[in-house]
Write a protein that holds these residues in place. Sequence first.
Motif, mmCIF file in Angstrom:
data_model
loop_
_atom_site.group_PDB
_atom_site.id
_atom_site.type_symbol
_atom_site.label_atom_id
_atom_site.label_comp_id
_atom_site.label_asym_id
_atom_site.label_seq_id
_atom_site.Cartn_x
_atom_site.Cartn_y
_atom_site.Cartn_z
ATOM 1 N N ASN A 1 0.808 -1.218 0.000
ATOM 2 C CA ASN A 1 0.000 0.000 0.000
ATOM 3 C C ASN A 1 0.849 1.280 0.000
ATOM 4 N N ALA A 2 2.143 1.136 -0.250
ATOM 5 C CA ALA A 2 2.998 2.316 -0.420
ATOM 6 C C ALA A 2 2.765 2.905 -1.810
ATOM 7 N N ALA A 3 2.836 4.224 -1.925
ATOM 8 C CA ALA A 3 2.627 4.874 -3.223
ATOM 9 C C ALA A 3 3.835 4.655 -4.129
ATOM 10 N N GLU A 4 3.570 4.534 -5.428
ATOM 11 C CA GLU A 4 4.642 4.330 -6.400
ATOM 12 C C GLU A 4 4.664 5.426 -7.453
ATOM 13 N N THR A 5 3.591 6.190 -7.552
ATOM 14 C CA THR A 5 3.520 7.285 -8.530
ATOM 15 C C THR A 5 2.773 8.463 -7.913
ATOM 16 N N VAL A 6 3.277 9.687 -8.177
ATOM 17 C CA VAL A 6 2.528 10.890 -7.803
ATOM 18 C C VAL A 6 2.167 11.649 -9.083
ATOM 19 N N LEU A 7 0.914 12.059 -9.168
ATOM 20 C CA LEU A 7 0.428 12.843 -10.302
ATOM 21 C C LEU A 7 -0.030 14.197 -9.753
ATOM 22 N N VAL A 8 0.364 15.248 -10.438
ATOM 23 C CA VAL A 8 0.068 16.593 -9.928
ATOM 24 C C VAL A 8 -0.657 17.405 -10.997
ATOM 25 N N HIS A 9 -1.740 18.062 -10.617
ATOM 26 C CA HIS A 9 -2.480 18.920 -11.542
ATOM 27 C C HIS A 9 -1.592 20.087 -11.953
ATOM 28 N N GLU A 10 -1.598 20.416 -13.255
ATOM 29 C CA GLU A 10 -0.673 21.446 -13.749
ATOM 30 C C GLU A 10 -0.942 22.814 -13.105
ATOM 31 N N GLY A 11 -2.175 23.027 -12.654
ATOM 32 C CA GLY A 11 -2.517 24.319 -12.053
ATOM 33 C C GLY A 11 -1.847 24.566 -10.704
ATOM 34 N N ILE A 12 -1.353 23.488 -10.088
ATOM 35 C CA ILE A 12 -0.733 23.642 -8.775
ATOM 36 C C ILE A 12 0.743 23.216 -8.796
ATOM 37 N N ALA A 13 1.178 22.800 -10.009
ATOM 38 C CA ALA A 13 2.520 22.215 -10.118
ATOM 39 C C ALA A 13 3.618 23.201 -9.707
ATOM 40 N N ALA A 14 3.499 24.434 -10.152
ATOM 41 C CA ALA A 14 4.566 25.406 -9.874
ATOM 42 C C ALA A 14 4.742 25.616 -8.373
ATOM 43 N N ALA A 15 3.631 25.570 -7.643
ATOM 44 C CA ALA A 15 3.710 25.751 -6.193
ATOM 45 C C ALA A 15 4.102 24.465 -5.470
ATOM 46 N N PHE A 16 3.624 23.326 -6.005
ATOM 47 C CA PHE A 16 3.786 22.072 -5.274
ATOM 48 C C PHE A 16 5.132 21.381 -5.517
ATOM 49 N N LEU A 17 5.580 21.364 -6.764
ATOM 50 C CA LEU A 17 6.757 20.557 -7.087
ATOM 51 C C LEU A 17 7.982 20.914 -6.235
ATOM 52 N N PRO A 18 8.313 22.194 -6.065
ATOM 53 C CA PRO A 18 9.502 22.501 -5.245
ATOM 54 C C PRO A 18 9.371 21.958 -3.817
ATOM 55 N N ARG A 19 8.188 22.125 -3.212
ATOM 56 C CA ARG A 19 8.009 21.639 -1.839
ATOM 57 C C ARG A 19 8.056 20.119 -1.784
ATOM 58 N N ALA A 20 7.431 19.476 -2.782
ATOM 59 C CA ALA A 20 7.441 18.014 -2.818
ATOM 60 C C ALA A 20 8.861 17.490 -2.993
ATOM 61 N N LEU A 21 9.609 18.128 -3.891
ATOM 62 C CA LEU A 21 10.989 17.669 -4.146
ATOM 63 C C LEU A 21 11.834 17.777 -2.884
ATOM 64 N N ALA A 22 11.674 18.872 -2.182
ATOM 65 C CA ALA A 22 12.456 19.054 -0.953
ATOM 66 C C ALA A 22 12.085 17.998 0.088
ATOM 67 N N ALA A 23 10.792 17.768 0.245
ATOM 68 C CA ALA A 23 10.338 16.808 1.265
ATOM 69 C C ALA A 23 10.727 15.380 0.892
ATOM 70 N N LEU A 24 10.605 15.041 -0.388
ATOM 71 C CA LEU A 24 10.967 13.685 -0.826
ATOM 72 C C LEU A 24 12.465 13.460 -0.676
#
Lengths: 425, 425
Positions: free
Chosen positions: A262-285
Amino acid sequence: MSRASQTSPVIETARRAKEAATALAPLPRTARDGALLAIADALTARTDEIVAANAADVEKARAAGTPDAIVDRLTLTPERIAAIASDVRDVVALPDPVGEVVRGSTLPNGLELRQVRVPLGVVGIVYEARPNVTVDAAALCLKSGNAVLLRGSSSAYSSNTALVAVVRDAVASAGLPADAVQLVPGESRDSVKELMRARGLVDVLIPRGGASLIKAVVEESTVPVIETGTGNCHVYVDERADLDMAVDILVNSKAQRPSVCNAAETVLVHEGIAAAFLPRALAALEKAGVTVHGDEAWVEAGEAEGVKVVPAVEEDWETEYLSYDIAAAVVPSLDAAVEHIRRWTSGHTEAIVTADTAAARRFVSLVDSTAVMVNASTRFTDGGQFGFGAEIGISTQKLHARGPMGLPELTSTKYVVTGDGHVRG
Amino acid sequence: MSRASQTSPVIETARRAKEAATALAPLPRTARDGALLAIADALTARTDEIVAANAADVEKARAAGTPDAIVDRLTLTPERIAAIASDVRDVVALPDPVGEVVRGSTLPNGLELRQVRVPLGVVGIVYEARPNVTVDAAALCLKSGNAVLLRGSSSAYSSNTALVAVVRDAVASAGLPADAVQLVPGESRDSVKELMRARGLVDVLIPRGGASLIKAVVEESTVPVIETGTGNCHVYVDERADLDMAVDILVNSKAQRPSVCNAAETVLVHEGIAAAFLPRALAALEKAGVTVHGDEAWVEAGEAEGVKVVPAVEEDWETEYLSYDIAAAVVPSLDAAVEHIRRWTSGHTEAIVTADTAAARRFVSLVDSTAVMVNASTRFTDGGQFGFGAEIGISTQKLHARGPMGLPELTSTKYVVTGDGHVRG
C-alpha cells in the motif's frame, strides 16, 4: 464437481485437509477458540524448539549471502514468538463469522429463508519468507472453520515445519483434527503446481508474495484463486489541494514503509498547482531519501531546485518499486490523472488530495481500485487499520473479496430454507 | 493486471465492452433505468422484426430435426416478446445495488470508512438455446452498471442478432454507450475460448448451460468464472418423516419440472421408515410417470408392489437425469445419507423431510451445498422464489456468490476512505 483423480503426496495432503474440513464445519465457536488458545499456549511452551529450528534457516540464509533485511524478517526470537502467540489470542477475541445470518426473510408462502455464513472448506496459502504468516494464516483459517494447506518458502522450511508441528499438536490436544493444519510437502515449485490443480479438494488458493508468483497462480490454477497484494498505488494532488497536506500525504504514502503493497509508487500533480507544489514536494521527498523518476516538468523543477530527478521512462509508470523511488508526472486535469491511473494501476489503492468536494466525488466514482483515499495516505489500506482485527491478505480482484480480507472473507454462505411440507405449485 | 495482448474480433469486442463499462460505472440509477425502459419499449415496437429473425432460427432447427420441446423453447411469439419486455420493466423496479454502503464506520483516528457496491465491469455470459436469456442478461447487467458480452447458442444466432440490435439501439437512444451490450462474434467454440482468455478485459464469465460447457469453461478460463447450475439434488426421507409430506415433497422435487437444475435426482430413505415409505413412494412416483433406478431394497419393494424398478448402477448416483427418472437408495442412518450426498452431489440443493428437530439441525450443518431444504421441495432454490426479483443463474461454487444470483451478486465493492490529511504514524 470434478475431483483430482491422480495421487501424490500433495494430493494426499489435500484429501486429508478435505476430511478435516468436513469435521471442522459443524463445530461450535468454543471448540475452534479452544484450539486457538491451545496453539497460543503451545507456542509459548515450545519456544526453544521453534527458535532452534529457525536457527537452521537463518544460518542457511546467512551462508547464502541473503541480505540482512531478509534475514531479519526470517528470524524468530522468543519475543517475536510471544508476539505471534499474542496475535493468536487476539484472533480468539474476534467475532465468529461462521453461522452469521447474512440475509433472512419469511417468504410470502411462509417458507423461512436464511443465508448463513459457512466455512469455505480447504484454504491453500502460498507465501514467501516470513514464518509468522504460518501461524497467522492457520489461526485465521481455524477461527473461520477452514482447514488450511500452508506452502511457505523453502528458505523457512525448517521454521515452518517446527511451527506446524507445534500447531498440529495443540489442535489435536484440543480435540480437533490435526490435519486441519498441514504443511504442503515438497520444496520445489512442483508442489505449488499440484496444489493449483487440486480442484474439488482445495476450495480456494491465496497466493501472497511477489508479482511473478501471483501471476503464475492466477493463470495456471484450476482451483479458484484470490489475487492479492500487488500495489502500484497513486497519489493525485488536485488543483485545489492544501499544499502542506499534499506534501504530508505524499511523503507518508511513499516513505513511511516503502516495502509494502500500500505504499505509493507514482505521484500525479495537476498542472494548475505544479509550480507551487513541485519545489516543496521535491524538498520533502529528498529529505525522506526518495528518488524521483519524473516527467519533463519534474525534471525541470528538479533542475531549478537543485534536486536530482531521474527522467522517467514508460516502464516507471507500471513499476511497483517497493523502495525509496517514486514515479512523478504533471497532468492537465483530474480526468487525465484518472486515465493515467486506469491505464497503469494494479487496482490496489489511489489517493486524491483536494479541498474540492466535486473533484473528490468525481475521482472516487471514476477510479476503479480496491480503495480510494480522499485526503488520506494510501498506507491506510490494511485490515488492521480498517478495524478488521486481522487480515489474511489484500485482494486486488473484484470477485468474492476486494481489499483487506478479514474473517468474513474466509467464508462462503449456504441457504437454509425451512417449511412444513412446502411444494411448488 | 495482465491484459490480453493479441487481437481478434472477440478481443476487440471485449475492449469496446471495457470502455463502455468505464462510461457506465459513474452513471446514476436514473440513467440506467432510462435505458431499460427504452429497451422494453423497443422490444414492443420492433416485435415484427424480432419474430421474423426468430423464424429463420426456428426453420433451421425444424429442418435439422430438432425435438419439438427444444424448438418450442427457441420460438419467440409476440406474446413471449411482450413478456420479455414486461420482465425488463420488472428489473427497473428492483432496488439499485450500485452505491449501496455494505459496511461503514468511523475509525478511531477519525477516518471515515465506507465499503460501497460498484459494478463488476464486463460480464461475459455463455448460454444455450433460449433467446429470452439474451434480454434478461442484458437487463440485469445494465441495471447493475455492467457491460455485457453475450455468447448465445448458434441455433439462436439470428434471433440473438435481432434482439441485440434492438437493445443496442435503445441503449444508445437513452444516451448510454451501445457497446454496453454486445453479441460475441463467431458461432464456433473458438470464440468462447478467446473469451475465456481475455483476462483483464472481461471481469467475470458466467457459463449457463450443460455440464460439459461449464466444465470446459471452469477448467480452461483465465478469466474468473462463476460456475452455475449443475444440479444433482437429493431428497432424504428421515426415520421420523411424516409420510404424506415426504411423498409430496419427493414427487414435487422430482416431477414438477424435471428439466431444471433444482429438480431432485436421488431419493435416500432411512431404513427405519423404508417399509412404510417405499410402497407409497413407488405408487406416487409411478403415477407421476417417474422411473425409479433403485438399490436392492427398492427393487424388492417394487417387486412386492408390482412396480418396475430398474436396478441402480454406480453411475446413477452421479447422474443429473433432467428427466422422469430418479435414483433411489435405503440408508442405515442420517449420517450415511449425508455421506452419500457429500460423495455424489454437485452441491446444488438437498432436502430433508423430518419431524425431528435434532435431525434437521444435524443435516443442515453437515450438508455442504448451496441450499438445504427442511420439509420443503428442492424446487424452491430459485431467485424468483427467494424473492430476489430476478436471477442471472444459480451459482454452485463457494466463492463470490453461492445460490441464486440476483443483482448484488453482479457487483463488487470498493472502499472509500475519507480523511482530512490523515497519515500513518
